[in-house]
Scaffold this motif. Structure first.
Motif, PDB file in Angstrom:
ATOM      1  N   THR A 276       0.829  -1.358   0.104  1.00  0.00           N
ATOM      2  CA  THR A 276      -0.012   0.031  -0.021  1.00  0.00           C
ATOM      3  C   THR A 276       0.769   1.272  -0.105  1.00  0.00           C
ATOM      4  O   THR A 276       0.601   2.320  -0.896  1.00  0.00           O
ATOM      5  N   GLU A 277       1.631   1.424   0.829  1.00  0.00           N
ATOM      6  CA  GLU A 277       2.884   2.396   0.843  1.00  0.00           C
ATOM      7  C   GLU A 277       3.384   2.690  -0.499  1.00  0.00           C
ATOM      8  O   GLU A 277       3.625   3.942  -1.013  1.00  0.00           O
ATOM      9  N   LEU A 280       0.904   4.152  -2.694  1.00  0.00           N
ATOM     10  CA  LEU A 280       0.534   5.628  -2.778  1.00  0.00           C
ATOM     11  C   LEU A 280       1.742   6.488  -3.138  1.00  0.00           C
ATOM     12  O   LEU A 280       1.693   7.685  -3.476  1.00  0.00           O
ATOM     13  N   ALA A 391      -2.394  13.029   3.813  1.00  0.00           N
ATOM     14  CA  ALA A 391      -2.347  11.582   4.398  1.00  0.00           C
ATOM     15  C   ALA A 391      -1.687  10.895   3.196  1.00  0.00           C
ATOM     16  O   ALA A 391      -0.794   9.877   3.774  1.00  0.00           O
ATOM     17  N   VAL A 392      -1.835  10.982   1.990  1.00  0.00           N
ATOM     18  CA  VAL A 392      -1.223  10.365   1.279  1.00  0.00           C
ATOM     19  C   VAL A 392       0.356  10.313   1.320  1.00  0.00           C
ATOM     20  O   VAL A 392       0.919   9.610   0.991  1.00  0.00           O
ATOM     21  N   LEU A 394       2.029  11.401   3.844  1.00  0.00           N
ATOM     22  CA  LEU A 394       2.596  10.855   4.718  1.00  0.00           C
ATOM     23  C   LEU A 394       2.816   9.626   4.710  1.00  0.00           C
ATOM     24  O   LEU A 394       3.928   8.866   5.133  1.00  0.00           O
ATOM     25  N   ALA A 395       1.595   8.889   4.242  1.00  0.00           N
ATOM     26  CA  ALA A 395       2.032   7.484   4.184  1.00  0.00           C
ATOM     27  C   ALA A 395       2.896   7.172   3.108  1.00  0.00           C
ATOM     28  O   ALA A 395       3.740   6.028   3.159  1.00  0.00           O
ATOM     29  N   ALA A 396       2.973   7.790   1.984  1.00  0.00           N
ATOM     30  CA  ALA A 396       4.449   7.409   0.920  1.00  0.00           C
ATOM     31  C   ALA A 396       5.303   7.650   1.558  1.00  0.00           C
ATOM     32  O   ALA A 396       6.437   7.211   0.849  1.00  0.00           O
ATOM     33  N   SER A 397       5.571   8.725   2.562  1.00  0.00           N
ATOM     34  CA  SER A 397       6.859   8.956   2.869  1.00  0.00           C
ATOM     35  C   SER A 397       7.535   7.749   3.497  1.00  0.00           C
ATOM     36  O   SER A 397       8.954   7.577   3.591  1.00  0.00           O
ATOM     37  N   GLY A 398       6.816   6.682   3.947  1.00  0.00           N
ATOM     38  CA  GLY A 398       7.488   5.384   4.531  1.00  0.00           C
ATOM     39  C   GLY A 398       7.919   4.504   3.366  1.00  0.00           C
ATOM     40  O   GLY A 398       8.357   3.374   3.777  1.00  0.00           O
ATOM     41  N   SER A 399       7.589   4.797   2.143  1.00  0.00           N
ATOM     42  CA  SER A 399       7.813   3.990   1.142  1.00  0.00           C
ATOM     43  C   SER A 399       9.565   4.038   0.706  1.00  0.00           C
ATOM     44  O   SER A 399      10.006   5.251   0.644  1.00  0.00           O
TER      45      SER A 399
END
Length: 454
Positions: A276-277, A280, A391-392, A394-399
């Motif tokens: 998912t990450e 995104l 939010a996208v 923030l979540a994508a920054s972990g990829s």
């Protein structure tokens, strides 16, 4: 609220011309900054482009100039001779391909590059025309959204090195346009010709574009609410148009299908949904992964689409249908049965997300609905859309796929995109051209030049 059943007028060429111009400038500027051929020493003709697609165009040049050994049926210039018609149908049947004959043979690389740019511009123009056919709206906004579609991550990163895929990028808005004609019982002959051209140019991506066009047509029928009988007649017209168009293209498609059946199965690579990450993260510019969908279409277009669910002056039915379609198509990328349906029931041995251009087009249509259905979104709707994109982010920054360039362009683009929305609501204070800068805020032109996007 809902779109009238009959189009009030023809869309006009201004939006399409602007879309094509922005696209050409962005593609050429991106390649110039990246110092890619023909603007620098970095060459494009590597892997499949250099080993298959450019040589195929060189053989087409020989055919057009009467210098080839053999003809459309047989190619004596490859090995000890090989059938050519299936290769022609797969790689060279696009109307744009014959343009290589206008160049000197020693400049085939340049010819293929020019064809690639022209195809991308044509896709932008077609999308802008479709948007203004679906609903009235400013030509400049349709043009910029059309450019956002044509310069999506899938186009810039993947299809630019697979020129035949760009025919699908053109086909999707054109096939949606035939759906609009079916809704209004107009141009039946032209619609059949358009379908035939799309399927002849590249049947593989045309198949994906047809699936996407069917979904868009269903949404349009639900929005118009013209009654069951009229809806069924429109569906019947669309189905007949598609069948006749595909039948017209059979002289090219039939040998291609037969040869593909004989060549299959080849190397098999099982489909594994992307995390998912990482999914995104591909909404950001300047990201790359061979096995995930390149979803980026410009921060401005994404902000408009994300703001649609919060845009309460738009009818709830329209917000629900367009937002639902975007999410439905995105989720279909991640499920094995629908993955197979998108890819003609055979997992490709290359990129497993070749249908991404369809989602890019649907997001742009959702953005257009949010912009033109009941006026530009208000500040609180934009705030809701910005919160979704934050939010996208923030979540994508972990990829591991996210890059500093991508995060900066995406996050930094939110401010000018929001300013563009404000400008749309105050036309006497700010000229449309300034609003246009906001509409593409962090948009395709900047993203196309970013490291990692090439």
């Amino acid at each position: 609220m809902s779109t009238p059943h009959r189009s009030p007028r023809r869309p006009g060429l201004l939006g399409s011309a602007l879309a094509a111009l922005v696209t050409v400038v962005a593609v050429c500027a991106g390649d110039a900054v990246a110092r890619v051929f023909p603007y620098g020493p970095r060459h494009r003709s590597i892997n499949d482009l250099g080993n298959q697609f450019v040589p195929f165009h060189a053989h087409l040049w020989d055919l057009l100039h009467g210098r080839a050994g053999g003809g459309l049926l047989l190619n004596w210039q490859s090995g000890y001779g090989t059938s050519f018609l299936p290769d022609f149908g797969t790689y060279l049947a696009s109307p744009f391909a014959v343009l290589v004959g206008l160049f000197p043979r020693q400049d085939i690389d340049l010819a293929v590059y020019v064809v690639t740019v022209l195809k991308t511009a044509a896709a932008a123009a077609a999308m802008a025309w479709l948007l203004r056919t679906q609903r009235r709206g400013p030509a400049w906004a349709a043009g910029l959204l059309g450019a956002s579609y044509a310069l999506c991550g899938w186009s810039v990163i993947e299809a630019s090195y697979n020129p035949m895929w760009l025919d699908g990028l053109i086909a999707f808005p054109l096939l949606c346009l035939t759906g609009e004609w079916a809704l209004r019982a107009r141009r039946p002959v032209a619609a059949v010709v358009v379908v035939a051209l799309c399927w002849t140019a590249n049947f593989y991506t045309a198949y994906m574009a047809t699936l996407g066009a069917v979904l868009v047509l269903l949404v349009r029928l639900l929005l118009i609410r013209s009654g069951t009988a009229r809806s069924l007649r429109a569906l019947a017209r669309a189905a007949l148009t598609t069948v006749l168009g595909v039948a017209l293209s059979m002289p090219v498609l039939l040998p291609l299908f037969l040869s593909s059946k004989q060549a299959y199965p080849g190397w098999f690579k099982p489909f594994v949904p992307v995390a998912t990450e990482d999914l995104l993260a591909r909404l950001l510019p300047a990201t790359y992964s061979f096995s995930s969908p390149a979803l980026f279409i410009g921060t401005g277009a994404l902000l408009l689409a994300a703001a649609l669910p919060f845009h309460r002056t738009v009818a709830g039915r329209e917000r629900l249908l367009w937002t639902g379609l975007v999410l439905l198509v995105l989720l279909s990328f991640q499920w094995m049965p629908t993955h197979l349906a998108w890819h003609l029931f055979a997992t490709p041995n290359g990129s497993p997300y070749r249908q991404t251009f369809v989602l890019a087009g649907i997001v742009v249509m959702a953005a257009w609905a949010g912009l033109t259905s009941a006026g530009p979104p208000r500040p609180w709707a934009l705030a809701g859309g910005a919160a979704v994109l934050a939010a996208v982010l923030l979540a994508a920054s972990g990829s591991g796929l996210a890059t500093p360039w991508g995060l900066a362009l995406f996050g930094g683009g939110l401010a000018p995109a929001g300013a563009g929305r404000w400008a749309l609501r105050h036309p006497r204070l700010v000229q449309p051209a300034v609003a246009g800068v906001g509409l593409v805020g962090g948009a395709p032109a900047a993203a196309a030049t970013a490291p990692g996007q090439r």
